[in-house]
Design an enzyme around this catalytic site. Structure first.
Site, PDB file in Angstrom:
ATOM      1  N   CYS A 159      34.220 -11.778  34.807  1.00 11.35           N
ATOM      2  CA  CYS A 159      34.303 -13.050  34.084  1.00 11.35           C
ATOM      3  C   CYS A 159      33.946 -14.187  35.027  1.00 11.35           C
ATOM      4  O   CYS A 159      34.603 -14.390  36.041  1.00 11.35           O
ATOM      5  CB  CYS A 159      35.702 -13.291  33.519  1.00 11.35           C
ATOM      6  N   THR A 162      26.685 -12.758  21.168  1.00 10.62           N
ATOM      7  CA  THR A 162      26.340 -14.093  20.678  1.00 10.62           C
ATOM      8  C   THR A 162      25.773 -14.086  19.262  1.00 10.62           C
ATOM      9  O   THR A 162      26.068 -14.972  18.468  1.00 10.62           O
ATOM     10  CB  THR A 162      25.349 -14.750  21.664  1.00 10.62           C
ATOM     11  N   GLY A 191      23.405  -8.057  26.086  1.00 14.42           N
ATOM     12  CA  GLY A 191      22.687  -9.212  26.617  1.00 14.42           C
ATOM     13  C   GLY A 191      21.593  -9.624  25.645  1.00 14.42           C
ATOM     14  O   GLY A 191      20.493  -9.095  25.692  1.00 14.42           O
TER      15      GLY A 191
END
Lengths: 322, 312
Positions: B130, B271, B248
């Protein structure tokens, strides 16, 4: 936290652009048609709009060169600049059934890449909508007067709220604040001038339609009351024109304005609900981006609430302004 | 009939699709948008021993073809996770992989040990990458010696659960950290986490994120992630028979197939879920169509089947 009725359903919908009209120097009214099966909505709720026309086919948009004309000219870096990834959240400014279709109104201000794309949408194009999202403004049987305080881009949900209050038989007053007359995303009635002294009148057509009198303020004095909209409201309250008992003040707009309204209302004993705004990625409670500080029964005395799912509407007493 | 099932270090998945940690909450958030039961597995948001409030807003900003986030590992903490979230995950009837983060090795181990007792959980995804919390993992994630140490300790406490190590792309050579994790007993690798990045408001001359820096995700990072999966697969994972979960910038089935060809066994979508949670199913169906067109009945023939150009 303000409780609202549980959501019957929500989802992703294709919406047809019915019209996209410029209201003032920065605001556009985008009217989107969806099927009448679009879930029930309430004032205060929002939708996430994909700021690009939907391409019918799966996959990237293919530019057809064809034989008709020259190849597309990719000379401008703005072409890259205009690509938009995430949806943008917009409050509903109204909902209407027209000719067997449901029409959702969105008033947006051009502030960046996403809203610039929305401003370029033409009638007949299709955009993807996700929603409805968030909770709603609430009132109860004892509510005798609703005061709607909207600043700039915070005005649209107040239009929807005015309609819903009208349907519920609740009298309302509106306060519309903008920095200057050319940024008012509302239409004025030429026969009813906006009061310089801050007296409410039927000067704004969108509110007058629901019997709601409006006070307009501008920071530069170019229209209506000169100064902050919160001050126009408190002048009226402090003259004894509105009493706290049975009144709810609803506010949406820039955070500094909402804070002034909320703190002034609470100090005067008025109930107040605020519709918070934050940048958000998903709008569904997953990304955890859109937090605001709220009071909590924990050792810290506060927590982060999600504007998208815990709000956007909060009781003003819950908010810890920063 | 196209069979999309994969074996991820002994855990059978109906298909390779998963939710990338931190983009899907604890599963109920997307309930009305997509039937998550049609996925291969569910990866949770990071869990830490104690609840975390996360970073102040703004936590997210869109950039060209991507977004930066600095959420700061906001989560309900282990106790609430076990009590409130695990029952919801049980309803999914899917293998669940829990992403685990911490500030000390002991923090990680406490969560991992507790998860060994939870039936619906089939694996632990060790978040050593992270980028948004000073002490939160990235300090472990960029140093192969520390990765090896924490992986070994974690593996001892995993019990029935498989151990997936989530690698950071913020290193000079990701194959080095991948080899360290494999040497210490990682059952699978997931890559890549977000890239440390910054976006600046030119009007105020300040970073747009309250945290100043954030992690870049979205289509912008996809080609870099494909390269990293290729590198880890060819330089470490293939020989060790350690499966890779790739992530990704997957938005489309082609993005997903690129990862499979580069050597991935699992695929996590992040995303893109923010834009449309149902893209998970479109991507799954797109992969099945691709296999059909290529004349394959399963994923096996295409995983890692990339042929490199030899010219030059």
């Amino acid at each position: 936290m303000v409780k609202s009725e549980p959501q019957p359903s929500r989802g992703v919908f294709a919406a047809r652009v019915r019209s996209n009209r410029r209201l003032c120097d920065e605001h556009y009214l985008l009217r989107l048609e969806v099927g009448t099966d679009f879930p029930l909505t309430q004032a205060g709720q929002f939708v996430q709009v994909q700021c690009a026309p939907v391409n019918g086919a799966e996959g990237p948009i293919v530019h057809e060169w064809g034989e008709k004309g020259p190849p597309p000219q990719f000379q401008s870096p703005e072409l890259v600049e205009s690509q938009v990834l995430l949806r943008r959240p917009f409050s509903l400014a109204g909902r209407e059934e027209i000719g067997g279709r449901t029409v959702l109104d969105i008033i947006h201000r051009v502030v960046g890449r996403g809203s610039a794309r929305l401003a370029a949408l033409a009638e007949g194009q299709t955009v993807s909508l996700l929603g409805p999202l968030g909770n709603a403004f609430t009132w109860d049987a004892d509510t005798k007067l609703a005061v709607l305080v909207g600043g700039g881009v915070g005005l649209p949900p107040m239009l929807y709220l005015a309609e819903r209050l009208h349907q519920a038989g609740k009298p309302a007053l509106a306060y519309a604040g903008v920095t200057s007359a050319n940024l008012l995303p509302l239409s004025l009635d030429a026969a009813v001038p906006a009061s310089k002294a801050g007296w409410p009148s039927l000067c704004v057509r969108e509110f007058a339609r629901w019997g709601v009198q409006t006070t307009i303020s501008t920071d530069d004095g170019s229209l209506g009351y000169t100064g902050r909209i919160s001050q126009a409201l408190f002048d009226w309250i402090d003259q004894g024109r509105i009493v706290a008992a049975g009144t709810i003040v609803y506010t949406c707009g820039p955070e500094r304005m909402m804070r002034a309204v909320a703190e002034g209302c609470l100090a005067r004993g008025f109930a107040c609900q605020v519709a918070m705004e934050r940048k958000m990625a998903c709008g569904m409670g997953a990304c955890q981006s859109c937090v605001c500080k709220t009071r909590a029964q924990n050792p810290l005395g506060w927590q982060y609430s999600l504007v998208c799912t815990d709000g956007t509407v909060f009781d003003a007493r819950q908010i810890l302004w920063e | 009939m196209i069979d999309l099932s994969v074996d991820l270090a002994g855990v059978k998945l109906a298909n390779p699709l998963m939710t990338a940690s931190g983009t899907c909450g604890y599963a109920q958030e997307y309930g009305s948008y997509v039937d998550l039961r049609q996925l291969g597995a569910f990866i949770t948001k990071s869990i830490t021993v104690r609840p975390r409030l996360g970073n102040p807003p703004g936590r997210v900003v869109e950039t060209r073809a991507g977004m930066l986030n600095a959420i700061g590992l906001a989560n309900v903490g282990l106790e609430a996770f076990l009590k409130e979230k695990v029952p919801l995950l049980e309803d999914l009837a899917l293998p669940v992989f829990v992403n685990v983060a911490g500030t000390t090795i002991e923090d990680y181990l406490a969560v991992i040990e507790a998860l060994a007792e939870v039936k619906v959980v089939r694996g632990v995804e060790l978040n050593v990458s992270c980028p948004n919390v000073k002490e939160g993992g990235i300090t472990f994630g960029v140093d192969p010696v520390q990765i090896e140490h924490i992986t070994r300790r974690a593996k001892e406490r995993c019990g029935k659960n498989i151990l997936i190590v989530k690698l950071s792309p913020n290193v000079a050579d990701i194959a080095i950290t991948a080899r360290a994790a494999i040497a210490a007993g990682a059952d699978a690798l997931s890559l890549v986490n977000t890239f440390t990045a910054m976006a600046i408001d030119v009007e105020t001359a300040r970073p747009l994120l309250a945290n100043n820096t954030g992690g870049l995700s979205g289509p912008a990072i996809h080609p870099i992630a494909v390269y990293m999966v290729h590198r880890v697969y060819t330089q470490a994972a293939r020989a060790a028979k350690v499966p890779i979960i790739a992530m990704g910038g997957i938005q489309h089935w082609r993005d997903a197939v690129e990862f499979l060809l580069a050597g991935a066994t699992g695929l996590a979508i992040g995303t893109a879920l923010f834009v449309d949670p149902a893209c998970l199913l479109a991507i799954r169906d797109g992969i099945a169509d691709y296999l059909r067109r290529q004349g394959h009945e399963s994923l096996d023939p295409i995983i890692g089947s990339l042929t490199l150009n030899t010219a030059s």
